[in-house]
Design a protein around this motif. Structure first.
Motif, PDB file in Angstrom:
ATOM      1  N   THR A 142       0.870  -1.172   0.000  1.00 37.94           N
ATOM      2  CA  THR A 142       0.000   0.000   0.000  1.00 37.94           C
ATOM      3  C   THR A 142       0.901   1.215   0.000  1.00 37.94           C
ATOM      4  O   THR A 142       1.795   1.325   0.844  1.00 37.94           O
TER       5      THR A 142
ATOM      6  N   SER B 114      -2.607  -6.632 -14.228  1.00 40.54           N
ATOM      7  CA  SER B 114      -3.517  -7.702 -13.804  1.00 40.54           C
ATOM      8  C   SER B 114      -2.951  -9.037 -14.249  1.00 40.54           C
ATOM      9  O   SER B 114      -2.320  -9.140 -15.297  1.00 40.54           O
TER      10      SER B 114
ATOM     11  N   THR C  66      -6.008  -0.903  -6.566  1.00 40.99           N
ATOM     12  CA  THR C  66      -7.184  -0.296  -5.959  1.00 40.99           C
ATOM     13  C   THR C  66      -6.716   1.031  -5.395  1.00 40.99           C
ATOM     14  O   THR C  66      -5.803   1.067  -4.561  1.00 40.99           O
TER      15      THR C  66
END
Length: 108
Positions: A43, A66, A96
């Protein structure tokens, strides 16, 4: 000013951070773990001026790929003892991203 929080796969973290740094966008990196597959994530958090948000998002999007991965469901998902679950195909990766307004920013 905006706060960008992006959750990306560990495999992509180095490239994303490197390209953000080249664009003079500093980041804070946190080691995190996904809940479903329990795999390693990174993150990143960064504070950027409003005019740099699109540039930062483009860098994150272009460097977060992806992938398809095979996983078995954990036994707590209702599998009966002794049965072998077939692997399922899961799409992982990408990013995200949350973009939040910042009321105040202080650097001491």
């Amino acid at each position: 000013m905006k706060l960008i929080i992006a959750i990306i796969q560990d495999e992509d973290a180095g490239e994303v951070i490197s390209h953000l740094n080249e664009a003079e966008i500093q980041v804070t990196r946190l080691a995190t773990k996904g809940g479903f597959l329990r795999s390693g994530n990174t993150t990143i958090m960064t504070g950027v001026d409003d005019e740099k948000v699109d540039e930062a998002l483009k860098i994150i999007e272009e460097n977060s790929k992806s992938r398809t991965q095979y996983a078995t469901l954990p036994s707590s998902c209702g599998a009966m003892h002794g049965f072998i679950l077939a692997p399922i195909e899961v799409k992982v990766g990408g990013a995200t991203v949350f973009v939040l307004d910042v009321d105040q920013f202080h650097k001491f």
